[in-house]
Design an enzyme around this catalytic site. Structure first.
Site, PDB file in Angstrom:
ATOM      1  N   ASP A   2      -6.810 -17.740   3.465  1.00  0.00           N
ATOM      2  CA  ASP A   2      -5.821 -17.418   2.433  1.00  0.00           C
ATOM      3  C   ASP A   2      -5.212 -18.656   1.793  1.00  0.00           C
ATOM      4  O   ASP A   2      -4.980 -18.687   0.588  1.00  0.00           O
ATOM      5  CB  ASP A   2      -4.728 -16.514   3.013  1.00  0.00           C
ATOM      6  CG  ASP A   2      -5.249 -15.108   3.214  1.00  0.00           C
ATOM      7  OD1 ASP A   2      -6.227 -14.739   2.548  1.00  0.00           O
ATOM      8  OD2 ASP A   2      -4.692 -14.384   4.049  1.00  0.00           O
ATOM      9  N   ARG A  60      -5.487 -12.129  -3.293  1.00  0.00           N
ATOM     10  CA  ARG A  60      -4.877 -13.468  -3.310  1.00  0.00           C
ATOM     11  C   ARG A  60      -4.804 -14.111  -4.693  1.00  0.00           C
ATOM     12  O   ARG A  60      -3.762 -14.680  -5.054  1.00  0.00           O
ATOM     13  CB  ARG A  60      -5.609 -14.391  -2.322  1.00  0.00           C
ATOM     14  CG  ARG A  60      -5.566 -13.942  -0.864  1.00  0.00           C
ATOM     15  CD  ARG A  60      -4.238 -13.387  -0.476  1.00  0.00           C
ATOM     16  NE  ARG A  60      -4.060 -13.215   0.959  1.00  0.00           N
ATOM     17  CZ  ARG A  60      -3.023 -12.585   1.488  1.00  0.00           C
ATOM     18  NH1 ARG A  60      -2.102 -12.039   0.710  1.00  0.00           N
ATOM     19  NH2 ARG A  60      -2.918 -12.492   2.797  1.00  0.00           N
ATOM     20  N   ASP A 118       8.628 -15.644   9.460  1.00  0.00           N
ATOM     21  CA  ASP A 118       8.013 -16.921   9.089  1.00  0.00           C
ATOM     22  C   ASP A 118       8.438 -17.404   7.709  1.00  0.00           C
ATOM     23  O   ASP A 118       8.875 -18.551   7.556  1.00  0.00           O
ATOM     24  CB  ASP A 118       6.473 -16.822   9.127  1.00  0.00           C
ATOM     25  CG  ASP A 118       5.956 -16.752  10.550  1.00  0.00           C
ATOM     26  OD1 ASP A 118       6.763 -16.544  11.481  1.00  0.00           O
ATOM     27  OD2 ASP A 118       4.736 -16.909  10.736  1.00  0.00           O
ATOM     28  N   SER A 165      -2.792  -9.606  14.180  1.00  0.00           N
ATOM     29  CA  SER A 165      -2.080  -9.710  12.912  1.00  0.00           C
ATOM     30  C   SER A 165      -2.766  -8.807  11.904  1.00  0.00           C
ATOM     31  O   SER A 165      -3.935  -8.472  12.050  1.00  0.00           O
ATOM     32  CB  SER A 165      -2.081 -11.148  12.419  1.00  0.00           C
ATOM     33  OG  SER A 165      -3.380 -11.524  12.026  1.00  0.00           O
TER      34      SER A 165
END
Lengths: 400, 400, 400, 400
Positions: free
Chosen positions: C121, C92, C12, C174
């Site tokens: 996120d 993050r 990605d 995921s």
């Protein structure tokens, strides 16, 4: 035994001073703190010694009171039960702290005070005593079974021991005064349907008799603390003194409420807090342009607990210190100026500004310019509504 | 497509009415809600039809507004950011609720409103739309790229389509009025250092011009709701109308602040809330003698969140309903009377009474009699101090 | 235009790397942060450059992550929705902070990331970007209409541009890994009635396969931070690494829940947080003997808000800093040792001790000795009951 | 004088039963409540009468306990200090309520109990006494100066009065058992560094000795209350009894902590709460898919206060009732099923489902379809970031 007694020179603490000597065969050291009650303290040591005190401390705590107690509390925005600005509450820990320091200096095993068994002050004093000196012995004569059970007994005792009895008529209520306020309670105020007597108030003009002309003043704040009045830079004590005069003249700062005491009952209190009221409003105004929204909301969420702690006497308590850390962090950006108008009992904010205002011309253009895209509101609203839509769909499913 | 448009008859919503027809080839149903804005609504249907509306609803929502929205909110003691009494916020969910009902009645797929993309009202309208009708399509022209980007364009469009342009000069600020308040913002108010213009206010006399004589009134409450004014039993709507008149005459209910919008910026607002201000104070006074201490403190702890929800538009949201359940439970005992004095902008409580007062003669004697033993305070204080003493000992150990 | 892209080397972000060059004619600087995801980062710069990056930063942030992000959060006792230990959330802001620093170093006007439009996120990254660099341009291709709308399109694009497509079968869920945890979501986990696949977990042994013998370890804390494991003093990073190994071996730290995302929907997440779980429990145990009761209760009252802020991405926000000030003050006394037993998925505290324990032999004798007078409980209870008695009397009066 | 005494038939309350007769010349009515302590209560009336009681009530309160006390508390998610499930706390108000009812039936002026002066139970009993019968006289012999000051004195007294002294060795800790839990404290547990003795536990198998095979069960909830176990519909009492058996077999529900007592000291407690632990986890799982996010967060914000009230003994208090109103409103949607796995001390949620789940296939498609537009996140993030950007800009201005 050595005892340090909080002593005012009045009838009650004079009797206690004598009684402690007799009851405990104690050496009694008198101690009077000046927190701005504006009483004559000059003759106090002599008076105390005449009643048998081995020593008498008269301590001017006004600067410390303003700087280290009133200011941090105002910075935190503390109001108890939506009205009471905590004037008496905040003085007690300071008075008690110095009390303990004197006990240490004098090697005294005990401390004594003249607060009654129904009020908050006994709690505030003693929590501070215990927090600062966990092994101290506390004597609270009013809660002592051996103490006098009637006024008559006390009068007789005073006469017997040559304690002078004030000739002036007693007021039909009791009062407590310091730099921050005067509180009135008891007596004619006990019926909560009765308005307070017009001639009771000492710090504030009756709004109906206040000047017909309004007065505007400005107050500058730095990190949540008032630092200047009408542009004149002043330390906490003189700033409050001056502001008390101005606000009092306009009848600002009266409050009349029924509050909940820590010891369990409701009590009617009437207060005059001229400077405190104005500082509170003015600080709010500066906060509104300098404090982040979520910081402000968080502050408002913990403020009632902070105020309850101060009211209950938990100043020297780790939870108050924990909250103070948050409050001080929140106040860090509160630097700016408020303009307020004083008029016949009301204090109205008419302007506020700050160099680092979160509301100013720059922000306005920031919004209007390319940066605030009104279309952003679409997504903002839609995602905020998402859970409501899902909830509503489920409910409709269930009904359908 | 069928669209129901919130329509006021003014220039903006008239243009939107026409624009929706052209842009979406839509049948537009106009809808105007009367929440007490005191505007002429008589000619509205004709005006709407002249601009192409297929139908025009004019709905008098004033009773419902007072009873089911204002009263539950006041019962909860809601104040946003220590000052704003939520006058505009509380009207929006009701207006939007009726909006959705009309859309359902008319089988419309979409609803449209004239609120801009920077304000709170768009959020309040749309959260209600989505909560009540999750599949509804919402059209907010001001956030639509295809909509007019300048006043000039709009004027041209109005002229082209025969939409009458008001001749009177525009006010240098915008305002929103309903039964509970008038809000003013924008224009000359945008500089937060400027005081509001003296002639701006419509509901309240300038305190400096208010009557020289104070006026005392009484308000009776039942379970937190005002039910009588000066002894006269009144439904919510007439009570508020009458009280607006009295309080407004004395200049009571003005507030000037900088508030935090949900969409992220700070905004200056000036409000007149005469009846709301008096009801809030009077209810507090009755609460003080009828509400348990811990209930009151718990209420104060959740109130800021409740007010934030109302402000942000989450009226029809399960979390508001959850908090309302707590608020209503808390208000259950709030039955009694307050007496307040109105004088030149201030509203002062001068008395409060209640048949089931938690503060009254019976309690006083209960305390003074054999039942309140002052010696109880010894144990109370000592156990409250225990953890402070232990903490202090440990600290001394560590140092010593 | 210069853009700094958060780049993992996977399909990605490789596609995004190329697409940014084409779509924006941009110079793209790749940036990969090592927060303990245990992926091969060695070949990354070469790979990035092969896909057209002008530069590639590979940054080892693990020490900073453990010390300045994980530790302060654990010190605050943060748990989101009673279960999630915030493993992804806390990484993050750090990743985004370094991202902005690189953008500044490189004079880039924009930053880009590969997070999708439905998750948390994107919010966490972008709130940090905006908080640290308010004028930055943010590119989130997944929310961009011009970006690929299907996997097929992406594959074609990858092939066209020589971007290698991983041959191994994709996992049916995921995952996100760092020093603190692995999270799993999506795919087979989307049905919340399904248990997670047994072979999914990487950090923790299945409790049913874990050793039959329990293992006891000790952890030392100073001011709320873990400083030693089994007596061996370790910095945050090695301590967590070692503890992950031990706890993981015993199957400790799995959690499976449905959580509420900031963007509005519910989402099922399964997590492995071995060291985090043990540290959380052990710290609680030490707190229990070293933290004052009211401090602990106040901490517990604000913790959910603190955790919500971290979850939502408001790390670099003044309200988080305000709460952190309170949390750090609260943690000041949390110095001591906990012993925990790890056994087949569970982590049980079996002992705690501290030099300055508020629970220890000294206190016990302090209580039992002359100082804790059981009679004190009389007054304590009676005054605590006072308001209940008054309330009850009033109710009986009303009925009678 | 007539006194109702809480009587267990054990040595202490037998001595008190006799002592009350002698000390107060009182008629003593014995009262034993069955809240699931699983003790032999059959011979109790005879035993009481032998020791001089005029009457003996043995009351089976188990159904009421489960239905009206345990269930509302679990519905509220109550946990004290992050661990204690309030097993003893919740039984006390019920026991005291029946105690007062009997006093009324019998026209007794006083109630007496055998709880000591250092614990929480005296407070829980007496707050309930006073709340329900404000004029009641409370006798707590252990706090009475005239009561026995040593075990030896008590033994002598027992012998003198023919009170049987149990022959079995005393346990090296004290315990309290009811339907919800067993608590252990004192004795060998007083050193918080010591693990509890292996043979102490009665309700739960040692996890290390528990079955090697895990067991999965399902629990159905309606409006927050467990209504079925493995599909079998059961009333609260039998459901808890059955679940105690299953969970206990797998060693689930042990907790070991140091807690803060209301009377001021820290205390080490070890608990077994098998059914309570499973119900708590399972309810959380169902909540996660059926409770709105903001409702859940609000619930979490007030839960610690709710739990503190229960712990401290304020069940029959208006503030608990106020919070219960909110809790019950929040639980209204909590209808669904959880599947949990019990294995060697751990209780893990492995699945949850609900007809009106806010997380399910419908929602998934609702998100994925035309309705969740990923681009919405742009505006959502940008408006959430607005205040952070403004704050950051101002800070940069100040520095620059």
């Amino acid at each position: 035994m050595k005892v340090v007694l909080a002593y005012s020179g009045g009838l009650d603490t004079s009797i206690i001073l004598k009684w402690l000597q007799e009851e405990y065969d104690a050496e009694v050291i008198a101690y009077a703190a000046d927190v701005g009650q504006e009483e004559e303290l000059d003759g106090l040591p002599e008076k105390a010694k005449n009643t048998g005190a081995s020593k008498c401390y008269v301590e001017d705590l006004r600067e410390e009171f303003a700087r280290d107690f009133v200011y941090p509390m105002i910075r935190a925005g503390a109001v108890y039960e939506s009205g009471y600005l905590l004037g008496t509450s905040i003085a007690r820990p300071l008075i008690a702290k110095r009390h303990i320091e004197i006990a240490r200096e004098q090697g005294a095993e005990a401390v004594a005070h003249g607060a009654t068994g129904k009020g908050n002050d006994q709690v505030r004093f003693e929590l501070t005593f215990y927090a600062l000196e966990p092994g101290i012995k506390v004597i609270a004569p009013w809660r002592n079974e051996g103490f006098f059970q009637s006024r008559t007994e006390m009068m007789q005792y005073a006469e017997q021991h040559g304690i002078p009895i004030p000739v002036s008529a007693e007021k039909p209520y009791s009062m407590d005064r310091n730099l921050l306020h005067i509180s009135y309670e008891g007596g004619v105020l006990e019926d909560p349907w009765n308005a307070p007597p017009k001639d009771m108030f000492l710090l504030t003009t009756d709004p109906e008799d206040a000047p017909d002309g309004a007065e505007e003043i400005t107050i500058d704040f730095e990190r949540g603390d008032a630092v200047a009045l009408d542009g004149e830079r002043l330390e906490p004590l003189p700033l409050m003194q001056k502001l008390n005069g101005i606000a009092g003249r306009h009848g600002v700062g009266r409050i009349d409420l029924v509050e909940n005491r820590f010891v369990g009952m409701k009590s009617r209190g009437v207060y005059e807090t001229p400077a405190g009221t104005v500082l509170h409003r003015a600080r709010e105004a500066v906060e509104q342009i300098t404090m982040d929204r979520e910081v402000l909301h968080q502050r408002d969420a913990i403020m009632p607990r902070y105020a309850e702690l101060v009211y209950n006497g938990f100043w020297f308590a780790p939870e108050r210190e924990m909250l103070q850390a948050a409050m001080d962090r929140a106040a860090q950006t509160v630097t700016g100026t408020a303009r307020v108008k004083l008029y016949k009992g009301s204090c109205t904010v008419t302007g506020r500004r700050a160099e680092r205002s979160l509301y100013d011309a720059d922000i306005a253009s920031f919004e209007a310019g390319g940066d605030y895209d009104q279309a952003d509101a679409n997504g903002f609203i839609r995602l905020n509504a998402l859970r409501l839509r899902v909830g509503s769909l489920k409910e409709q499913d269930a009904k359908g």
